[in-house]
Scaffold this active site. Structure first.
Site, mmCIF file in Angstrom:
data_model
loop_
_atom_site.group_PDB
_atom_site.id
_atom_site.type_symbol
_atom_site.label_atom_id
_atom_site.label_comp_id
_atom_site.label_asym_id
_atom_site.label_seq_id
_atom_site.Cartn_x
_atom_site.Cartn_y
_atom_site.Cartn_z
ATOM 1 N N ARG A 292 -4.917 -2.370 8.891
ATOM 2 C CA ARG A 292 -6.057 -3.265 8.665
ATOM 3 C C ARG A 292 -5.665 -4.328 7.649
ATOM 4 O O ARG A 292 -4.645 -4.192 6.964
ATOM 5 C CB ARG A 292 -7.284 -2.486 8.216
ATOM 6 C CG ARG A 292 -7.035 -1.585 7.039
ATOM 7 C CD ARG A 292 -8.311 -0.847 6.604
ATOM 8 N NE ARG A 292 -7.972 0.166 5.636
ATOM 9 C CZ ARG A 292 -7.906 1.473 5.891
ATOM 10 N NH1 ARG A 292 -8.182 1.941 7.092
ATOM 11 N NH2 ARG A 292 -7.578 2.324 4.937
ATOM 12 N N GLU B 123 -12.246 -5.179 -4.504
ATOM 13 C CA GLU B 123 -12.749 -3.807 -4.280
ATOM 14 C C GLU B 123 -12.053 -2.792 -5.207
ATOM 15 O O GLU B 123 -12.570 -1.700 -5.448
ATOM 16 C CB GLU B 123 -12.521 -3.376 -2.829
ATOM 17 C CG GLU B 123 -13.398 -4.094 -1.814
ATOM 18 C CD GLU B 123 -13.018 -5.550 -1.572
ATOM 19 O OE1 GLU B 123 -11.811 -5.877 -1.672
ATOM 20 O OE2 GLU B 123 -13.921 -6.372 -1.322
ATOM 21 N N HIS C 7 2.289 3.701 -9.120
ATOM 22 C CA HIS C 7 2.064 2.275 -9.399
ATOM 23 C C HIS C 7 3.243 1.689 -10.173
ATOM 24 O O HIS C 7 3.644 0.555 -9.943
ATOM 25 C CB HIS C 7 0.764 2.084 -10.184
ATOM 26 C CG HIS C 7 -0.465 2.405 -9.379
ATOM 27 N ND1 HIS C 7 -0.625 1.978 -8.084
ATOM 28 C CD2 HIS C 7 -1.587 3.120 -9.678
ATOM 29 C CE1 HIS C 7 -1.793 2.398 -7.617
ATOM 30 N NE2 HIS C 7 -2.393 3.103 -8.568
ATOM 31 N N SER D 30 -7.405 -6.107 -5.545
ATOM 32 C CA SER D 30 -8.493 -6.685 -4.751
ATOM 33 C C SER D 30 -9.812 -6.611 -5.508
ATOM 34 O O SER D 30 -9.952 -5.844 -6.473
ATOM 35 C CB SER D 30 -8.616 -5.926 -3.424
ATOM 36 O OG SER D 30 -9.190 -4.658 -3.660
ATOM 37 N N ASP E 93 0.835 -1.198 0.000
ATOM 38 C CA ASP E 93 0.000 0.000 0.000
ATOM 39 C C ASP E 93 0.874 1.254 0.000
ATOM 40 O O ASP E 93 1.987 1.238 0.533
ATOM 41 C CB ASP E 93 -0.906 -0.030 1.241
ATOM 42 C CG ASP E 93 -2.071 0.948 1.121
ATOM 43 O OD1 ASP E 93 -2.327 1.473 0.016
ATOM 44 O OD2 ASP E 93 -2.724 1.200 2.151
ATOM 45 N N GLY E 94 0.339 2.309 -0.592
ATOM 46 C CA GLY E 94 1.026 3.602 -0.513
ATOM 47 C C GLY E 94 1.602 4.112 -1.828
ATOM 48 O O GLY E 94 2.298 5.129 -1.837
ATOM 49 N N LEU F 178 11.218 -20.574 -5.018
ATOM 50 C CA LEU F 178 10.252 -19.669 -4.384
ATOM 51 C C LEU F 178 8.908 -19.788 -5.088
ATOM 52 O O LEU F 178 8.835 -19.716 -6.316
ATOM 53 C CB LEU F 178 10.752 -18.212 -4.486
ATOM 54 C CG LEU F 178 9.752 -17.130 -4.071
ATOM 55 C CD1 LEU F 178 9.548 -17.119 -2.562
ATOM 56 C CD2 LEU F 178 10.228 -15.742 -4.506
HETATM 57 C C1 FPP Z 1 -1.758 0.401 -3.299
HETATM 58 O O1 FPP Z 1 -1.442 1.715 -3.577
HETATM 59 C C2 FPP Z 1 -1.425 -0.503 -4.339
HETATM 60 C C3 FPP Z 1 -2.258 -1.220 -5.165
HETATM 61 C C4 FPP Z 1 -3.485 -0.740 -5.806
HETATM 62 C C5 FPP Z 1 -1.955 -2.609 -5.459
HETATM 63 C C6 FPP Z 1 -0.515 -2.913 -5.697
HETATM 64 C C7 FPP Z 1 -0.071 -2.668 -7.082
HETATM 65 C C8 FPP Z 1 1.221 -2.531 -7.424
HETATM 66 C C9 FPP Z 1 2.325 -2.649 -6.452
HETATM 67 C C10 FPP Z 1 1.600 -2.259 -8.818
HETATM 68 C C11 FPP Z 1 1.447 -3.422 -9.746
HETATM 69 C C12 FPP Z 1 1.780 -4.736 -9.194
HETATM 70 C C13 FPP Z 1 2.444 -5.726 -9.849
HETATM 71 C C14 FPP Z 1 2.571 -7.069 -9.250
HETATM 72 C C15 FPP Z 1 3.058 -5.508 -11.157
HETATM 73 P P1 FPP Z 1 -2.595 2.791 -3.428
HETATM 74 O O2 FPP Z 1 -2.945 3.257 -4.791
HETATM 75 O O3 FPP Z 1 -3.739 2.225 -2.636
HETATM 76 O O4 FPP Z 1 -1.845 3.877 -2.598
HETATM 77 P P2 FPP Z 1 -2.506 5.018 -1.714
HETATM 78 O O5 FPP Z 1 -3.226 4.320 -0.583
HETATM 79 O O6 FPP Z 1 -1.319 5.782 -1.238
HETATM 80 O O7 FPP Z 1 -3.399 5.812 -2.611
#
Ligand code: FPP
Length: 239
Positions: free
Chosen positions: A191, A64, A34, A62, A17-18, A128
Site C-alpha cells: 500500500r 499518522e 529504528h 508520517s 518499512d519493517g 543529489l
Molecule cells: C517503519 O518501521 C519505519 C518508520 C517508522 C519510519 C522510518 C524511520 C527510520 C528508517 C529511522 C529514522 C530515519 C531517519 C531518516 C534517520 P515500522 O516501525 O513501521 O516497522 P514494522 O512495520 O515492522 O513495525
C-alpha cells in the site's frame, strides 16, 4: 553487478518499512530496529548518489506516526535530529542537498532546528536532492495546496479559472521537483500509506518483502533493474 544506466530513474521515493519486525526477528527492542533503519538510510543515500540518481525522497515520519507510543515517537525524533546533525557535513561535501517536506512547523523545536541548519548547510549541493518526508501526509499536503489557492483567489491574485493541475502541483511541498519515477516499499505491505499520492500517479511501484534495515545495495540494484525492464506508457499506447 552493473546497473542499467540508460534507464535510471531520475527520482526514487522509498517507504522504509519493517524496522519493528526486523527487531522482533533479531530478538531486540523496536528501537534497535529504528537505529538500524537510520544507519541504512546512510547507505541507500550513498547508493543513489553514486549511481547518479538526482532525487531521492524518503518517508521518515508520517502524520499518522504520532499515534505510536510516546516513547517510540520521542526516540524517532531524537534519531532524526541526531541523523541530521551527524550527517550534514558529509552531505555538504558530497554535493547532497537536503530538504524536508511535510508540516515541519509542528515538529519539536530541536528537530526543526536541525532541519533548518541542515537545509542551509547543504543548500548549494548539486548532485543529489535528498528529501525527507517528516510529519508528512499526502492528504494534508493536498489540503495545504488547496488552502493556498483559496487564499490567492480571495485576495484576487488568482482566478478560479486559473486552477489547473499545474497550479496545484506548484503549491505542493515538492513544487519544482519532478514526480518520482519509481517508488519502493520495503517490509512486504502493498500500500502507499498516504505517501505522495498526487506525485506517484504514474510512478512504477516496487514492493519487496525485505525489511528496511536489510535493504542494501544489492536490493537497490534489483529494484533498479526491475524498473529498467518496465515499459512506461503514461496512459498511452505503445509506439
Ligand atoms: C517503519 O518501521 C519505519 C518508520 C517508522 C519510519 C522510518 C524511520 C527510520 C528508517 C529511522 C529514522 C530515519 C531517519 C531518516 C534517520 P515500522 O516501525 O513501521 O516497522 P514494522 O512495520 O515492522 O513495525
Amino acid at each position: 553487478m552493473k546497473d542499467d544506466r540508460e534507464n535510471l530513474p531520475a527520482h526514487v521515493a522509498v517507504i522504509m518499512d519493517g524496522n519493528g519486525r526486523w527487531a522482533r526477528l533479531k530478538d531486540c527492542p523496536r528501537m534497535e530496529g529504528h537505529r538500524r533503519g537510520a544507519e541504512n538510510v546512510r547507505s541507500v543515500v550513498e547508493g543513489c548518489r553514486k549511481r547518479g540518481i538526482r532525487h531521492l525522497t524518503l518517508y521518515a515520519f508520517s502524520t499518522e506516526n504520532w499515534g505510536r507510543p510516546r516513547a517510540e515517537v520521542e526516540f524517532l525524533m531524537e534519531l532524526l535530529g541526531g541523523f541530521l546533525s551527524n550527517e550534514r557535513e558529509e552531505m555538504r561535501e558530497k554535493g547532497i542537498r537536503f530538504r524536508a517536506i511535510g508540516r515541519i512547523s509542528r515538529l519539536p523545536p530541536a528537530v526543526r532546528e536541525e532541519v533548518n541548519v541542515t537545509e542551509k548547510v547543504t543548500a548549494t549541493g548539486e548532485d543529489l536532492n535528498l528529501f525527507l518526508a517528516l510529519n508528512y501526509g499526502a492528504r494534508s499536503e493536498i489540503a495545504d495546496a488547496c488552502r493556498k489557492i483559496c487564499e490567492e483567489v480571495l485576495s484576487a491574485r488568482m482566478r478560479p479559472e486559473d486552477i489547473d493541475e499545474q497550479a496545484i502541483q506548484e503549491r505542493l511541498y515538492t513544487a519544482g521537483v519532478p514526480d518520482p519515477d519509481l517508488v519502493i516499499r520495503t517490509g512486504g505491505e502493498m500500500r502507499l500509506s498516504n505517501f505522495l499520492l498526487w506525485q506517484l500517479s504514474y510512478a512504477e511501484i516496487y514492493f519487496t518483502e525485505i525489511l528496511w534495515p536489510e535493504f542494501g545495495d544489492e536490493e537497490l540494484h534489483t529494484a533498479l533493474q526491475e524498473y529498467a525492464r518496465r515499459e512506461r506508457r503514461f496512459g498511452r499506447v505503445k509506439n
